[in-house]
Design a protein around this motif. Structure first.
Motif, short mmCIF file in Angstrom:
data_model
loop_
_atom_site.label_atom_id
_atom_site.label_comp_id
_atom_site.label_asym_id
_atom_site.label_seq_id
_atom_site.Cartn_x
_atom_site.Cartn_y
_atom_site.Cartn_z
N ALA A 1 -5.47 1.27 3.81
CA ALA A 1 -4.33 0.35 3.70
C ALA A 1 -4.51 -0.87 4.60
O ALA A 1 -4.09 -1.97 4.25
CB ALA A 1 -3.03 1.07 4.04
N ALA B 1 3.23 -0.35 4.73
CA ALA B 1 2.78 0.70 3.79
C ALA B 1 3.86 1.77 3.63
O ALA B 1 4.76 1.90 4.46
CB ALA B 1 1.49 1.32 4.30
N PRO C 1 0.85 -1.19 0.00
CA PRO C 1 0.00 0.00 0.00
C PRO C 1 0.88 1.25 0.00
O PRO C 1 1.78 1.37 0.83
CB PRO C 1 -0.78 -0.10 1.32
CG PRO C 1 -0.58 -1.49 1.81
CD PRO C 1 0.70 -1.99 1.22
#
Ligand code: AR6
Length: 231
Positions: free
Chosen positions: A230, A73, A36
């Motif tokens: 995310a 992420a 993400p």
């Protein structure tokens, strides 16, 4: 997937990711697109005339605050040219604070073409919006609304009609939008930052005590919005 790191005098790397030769044109490699990634422009520092030195402190401070909530992420600060002063300032300050450059880095390119022109997969992009959440107006707002086509305006209207300074609005992008189909962007997060430009609404008249607080709030809302997608 090959990662090419362009070294910078400030220590922290500005990254360029090459698409490997064996990938079909337009396809997004599995591992890369699984991470993400939020690409965001420097909010308020162009049309809204916010001081760059102060903005860079706010950006790096907020990134640092969110680092341990990120998991795998990534956050990527984007600007159009390698001469970007905000990117240099942020790179230097992030390196000083030893922020993990795999999870936060800067990238040069048009935020609407990060994958097709830069080989960087970002499933979420942020927009430096206006309070009416309207297309046009110039800067990154005009670029994103143009690239996304009418689907973004319609999807935005479904969520809200306006935004207060310091807030962010997560908008899922319909798969019919070229930004989705070509660039792999599934969400746009509109962010309204503080304005120091007397020719724009809600000018803060150089009140940087309030301005820095509102800019910090804007990044907090942005990063929270991203994490809500995310995770
Ligand atoms: N890709 C990446 N970065 C960009 C791009 C792009 N295509 N275009 C601009 N930037 P600005 P603001 C960078 O002016 O100061 C609009 O009219 C730019 O170099 O877009 O928050 C809205 O409607 C700078 O670093 O946003 C609002 O009224 C950063 O994006 C107002 O401007 C932000 O510049 C918002 O002003």
């Amino acid at each position: 997937k090959t990662q090419e790191t362009v070294s910078s005098s400030s220590g922290m790397a500005s990254q360029k990711i090459k698409v490997s030769e064996d990938m079909a044109p337009g396809s997004i490699s599995q591992d890369e697109s699984d991470i993400p990634t939020l690409a965001f422009p420097s909010i308020s520092t162009a049309d809204f005339q916010f001081d760059l030195e102060k903005a860079s402190d706010v950006i790096v401070g907020k990134v640092e605050e969110f680092m341990d909530k990120l998991g795998n992420a990534r956050l990527v600060l984007v600007d159009l040219t390698e001469r970007s002063k905000i990117l240099s300032l942020v790179r230097a300050k992030a390196a000083e604070k030893k922020i993990d450059s795999k999870r936060f880095f800067t990238f040069i390119g048009d935020i609407c073409q990060l994958y097709t022109k830069g080989g960087l997969c970002c499933n979420v992009i942020a927009n430096a919006a206006n309070w009416r959440l309207k297309p046009g107006g110039g800067g990154v707002n005009a670029a994103i609304f143009n690239a996304a086509g009418p689907a973004l305006e319609a999807a935005t209207k479904e969520q809200a009609r306006s935004l207060l300074p310091g807030n962010a609005l997560v908008v899922p992008l319909p798969s019919t939008s070229p930004l989705y189909s070509k660039e792999g962007v599934t969400h746009v997060i509109h962010v309204l930052g503080p304005n120091m430009n007397p020719r724009r609404p809600n000018c803060l008249d150089n009140d940087y005590v309030n301005g820095c607080k509102v800019l910090g709030d804007a990044y907090s809302s942005l990063f929270k919005g991203f994490l809500s997608i995310a995770n």
